[in-house]
Motif scaffolding. Structure first.
Motif, PDB file in Angstrom:
ATOM      1  N   SER A   4       0.839  -1.188   0.000  1.00  0.00           N
ATOM      2  CA  SER A   4       0.000   0.000   0.000  1.00  0.00           C
ATOM      3  C   SER A   4       0.879   1.244   0.000  1.00  0.00           C
ATOM      4  O   SER A   4       1.877   1.300   0.713  1.00  0.00           O
ATOM      5  CB  SER A   4      -0.901   0.001   1.233  1.00  0.00           C
ATOM      6  OG  SER A   4      -1.539   1.244   1.373  1.00  0.00           O
ATOM      7  N   GLU A   5       0.493   2.236  -0.768  1.00  0.00           N
ATOM      8  CA  GLU A   5       1.232   3.499  -0.790  1.00  0.00           C
ATOM      9  C   GLU A   5       0.935   4.325   0.461  1.00  0.00           C
ATOM     10  O   GLU A   5       1.773   5.097   0.904  1.00  0.00           O
ATOM     11  CB  GLU A   5       0.873   4.284  -2.056  1.00  0.00           C
ATOM     12  CG  GLU A   5       1.370   3.595  -3.312  1.00  0.00           C
ATOM     13  CD  GLU A   5       0.586   3.996  -4.554  1.00  0.00           C
ATOM     14  OE1 GLU A   5      -0.257   4.915  -4.484  1.00  0.00           O
ATOM     15  OE2 GLU A   5       0.819   3.366  -5.596  1.00  0.00           O
ATOM     16  N   GLN A   6      -0.250   4.147   1.055  1.00  0.00           N
ATOM     17  CA  GLN A   6      -0.629   4.886   2.258  1.00  0.00           C
ATOM     18  C   GLN A   6      -0.042   4.259   3.523  1.00  0.00           C
ATOM     19  O   GLN A   6       0.252   4.950   4.489  1.00  0.00           O
ATOM     20  CB  GLN A   6      -2.158   4.950   2.423  1.00  0.00           C
ATOM     21  CG  GLN A   6      -2.846   5.850   1.435  1.00  0.00           C
ATOM     22  CD  GLN A   6      -3.040   5.185   0.071  1.00  0.00           C
ATOM     23  OE1 GLN A   6      -3.071   3.971  -0.030  1.00  0.00           O
ATOM     24  NE2 GLN A   6      -3.139   5.998  -0.964  1.00  0.00           N
TER      25      GLN A   6
END
Length: 157
Positions: free
Chosen positions: A93-95
């Motif tokens: 996940s980028e978050q």
């Protein structure tokens, strides 16, 4: 002191045994069909369906586990197998770098498209051809209440 447990009456016993037999036979029969026709089992098919129905065809692994009623460790193994077969893609996940996301790959979407007509025909012939609309509504209502109780007991949302 232990509270005594009341046995099942005849109607309850018949329903319970019928339900257990359906829960054993139906998945086995559907799994055999998926394996034969689509080279994926019912569990893999359910993962592909959940991903195909998700926004952007992608879910966090925890969400995917919940959507398929699989444990986190089981969903991880299933997704890893689908990734090896190029049916699913997995990425961080980028978050939240601790979270992984699974996304349906074009080959996974093709498997779903190919398997769906046979699956639908099998579900109709094994289940829906044997119940009336009225029975279906009653079963849906009853099973929905059971499902709510099961989710509550498991701590699911």
């Amino acid at each position: 002191m232990t509270t005594p447990v009341t046995g099942l009456d005849r109607e309850e016993e018949i329903l319970w045994r019928s339900l257990i037999e359906v829960l054993v036979r139906l998945p086995r029969m559907l799994d055999e069909q998926f394996t034969r026709e689509a080279q994926v089992g019912m569990t893999e098919y359910s993962v592909l369906v959940a991903l195909s129905e998700a926004p952007d065809g992608e879910l966090r692994m925890g969400e995917l586990a919940q959507a398929t009623a699989l444990s986190r460790s089981r969903i991880s193994r299933v997704v890893d197998d689908l990734v090896r077969r190029s049916l699913v893609k997995r990425r961080k996940s980028e978050q939240d770098a601790r979270s992984s996301l699974a996304a349906i790959a074009p080959a996974g979407a093709a498997v779903l498209a190919a398997a769906y007509p046979g699956h639908l025909a099998r579900v109709r012939s094994l289940v829906f051809d044997h119940v009336t609309r009225s029975e279906m509504r009653a079963m849906t209502e009853a099973l929905s209440r059971v499902l709510v109780a099961l989710r509550e007991a498991a701590g699911d949302d």
